[in-house]
Design an enzyme around this catalytic site. Structure first.
Site, PDB file in Angstrom:
ATOM      1  N   CYS A   1      -0.740   6.352  10.310  1.00  0.00           N
ATOM      2  CA  CYS A   1       0.564   5.813  10.703  1.00  0.00           C
ATOM      3  C   CYS A   1       0.395   4.499  11.460  1.00  0.00           C
ATOM      4  O   CYS A   1      -0.359   4.406  12.418  1.00  0.00           O
ATOM      5  CB  CYS A   1       1.283   6.842  11.575  1.00  0.00           C
ATOM      6  SG  CYS A   1       2.905   6.311  12.124  1.00  0.00           S
TER       7      CYS A   1
ATOM      8  N   GLU B   1       0.823  -1.197   0.000  1.00  0.00           N
ATOM      9  CA  GLU B   1       0.000   0.000   0.000  1.00  0.00           C
ATOM     10  C   GLU B   1       0.863   1.254   0.000  1.00  0.00           C
ATOM     11  O   GLU B   1       1.961   1.274   0.559  1.00  0.00           O
ATOM     12  CB  GLU B   1      -0.923   0.010   1.224  1.00  0.00           C
ATOM     13  CG  GLU B   1      -1.990  -1.059   1.169  1.00  0.00           C
ATOM     14  CD  GLU B   1      -2.816  -1.161   2.437  1.00  0.00           C
ATOM     15  OE1 GLU B   1      -3.947  -1.659   2.339  1.00  0.00           O
ATOM     16  OE2 GLU B   1      -2.337  -0.757   3.518  1.00  0.00           O
TER      17      GLU B   1
END
Length: 360
Positions: free
Chosen positions: A331, A93
């Site tokens: 994150c 990704e």
């Protein structure tokens, strides 16, 4: 077995040597680079300023790989998460984070990760393999076909410095005037703390460095980041002091705030002492909770207290907002699986391709 050379896996120097081995002129490498990275060529036939004989030769001995997103998910805040299926069936990704004046692209360097950081979802998946140079570069090329990219951060799946040869070669392509033409100020490479590789990166290319610190004692860092058992804080911070920084640039210290674990005022005080002689700026990252992890997000009071203390001690500090959390693009949430892109009421999913083999 495919014996053709992937031309997008070569640095400019390697491409020159490849062409010289065919008896061709060195300057042809710069022409090919411009076609690949500035004009987006996907075939040698498009390279009309090359002699037909050279184009035929290249078609017989080399190939131009590409990536196309198999799926794209768009967050409420505009963050875009791309899932790329690689030619062996693996997937990774990349995340595009939009800002008013720039777009920052977070790219992956490995399929999975071996660092096993306790708070990171990617770290719960075993390392499958390193990405090739072309697979790293092609993430940028693919997203640039969709939206302009101003900044690149190696903060996606994997530990970039554990794939250093391919990362350095990809950086050389990104930075070259005939390549992707990124400024050295616009690229940041993050590491969990592989000290010898930090030193080699600093010798090889000029880019920004981010260090994922996340703890102020070896006892805690040993627990949440196993790499600390090999390169403890004193060794890591000494490597930060030695890292070559052009001009007035600073190392970015990434500090994930874990509720009740590393978010106290005492932690902030120790952090100030640790960084007192290191040119650094601090990114505070409130933990993004995810399934199967026992850590919790810090309270807003704890975030504000930590932030204020660092400011009072004259550090440059930014508390990062959780961009793309509703589509698991924040994150520590990347996992490179199609099940991460199941539709929900939060994000919008766009299926881009039904193909399972996107590298040609």
């Amino acid at each position: 077995m495919d014996t053709m050379i992937d031309i997008k896996g070569l640095s400019i120097d390697e491409l020159e040597r490849f062409l010289l081995g065919k008896g061709k002129e060195r300057y042809r490498a710069r022409q090919i680079f411009k076609w690949l990275y500035q004009r987006g060529a996907t075939s040698f036939a498009e390279m009309t300023d090359l002699a037909k004989e050279l184009r035929r030769d290249l078609e017989e001995t080399a190939r131009i790989s590409t990536l196309s997103p198999e799926a794209l998910e768009i967050s409420r805040d505009g963050t875009r998460k791309y899932l790329f299926r690689l030619d062996d069936g693996c997937s990774v990704e990349s995340v595009l984070i939009p800002e008013e004046d720039r777009n920052t692209l977070c790219i992956s360097s490995q399929v999975g990760c071996a660092m096993a950081c306790e708070f990171c979802l990617t770290g719960t998946f075993r390392l499958t393999r390193n990405l090739t140079t072309a697979e790293i570069v092609n993430q940028v090329c693919a997203v640039q076909r969709d939206v302009p990219v101003r900044n690149i951060v190696f903060m996606g799946m994997g530990e970039p410095l554990a794939n250093l040869d391919n990362v350095i070669r990809a950086l050389q392509i990104m930075l070259h005037d005939d390549g992707l033409q990124f400024s050295t100020r616009r690229i940041t490479v993050s590491t969990a703390g592989l000290v010898p590789e930090m030193e080699r990166l600093g010798r090889s290319v000029t880019v920004n460095l981010a260090v994922s610190l996340n703890a102020t004692t070896d006892e805690l860092r040993d627990r949440i980041m196993p790499i600390n058992r090999k390169y403890p804080l004193a060794v890591l911070l000494d490597a930060c002091r030695r890292f070559p920084l052009p001009g007035r640039r600073k190392i970015t210290i990434e500090y994930v705030l874990l509720g009740g674990v590393n978010d106290t005022l005492d932690d902030a005080k120790r952090l100030v002492r640790l960084l007192s002689d290191i040119p650094s700026k601090i990114n505070l990252i409130p933990f993004n909770e995810h399934e199967g992890c026992s850590f919790r997000s810090p309270s807003q009071d704890a975030i504000d207290r930590f932030h204020r203390y660092l400011l009072d001690k004259h550090f440059t500090v930014i508390t990062r907002s959780s961009r793309g959390a509703d589509i698991s693009a924040a994150c520590g949430q990347l996992k490179g699986k199609l099940d991460a892109l199941k539709p929900s009421g939060a994000g919008k999913q766009i299926e881009v391709s039904d193909s399972t083999n996107e590298v040609t």
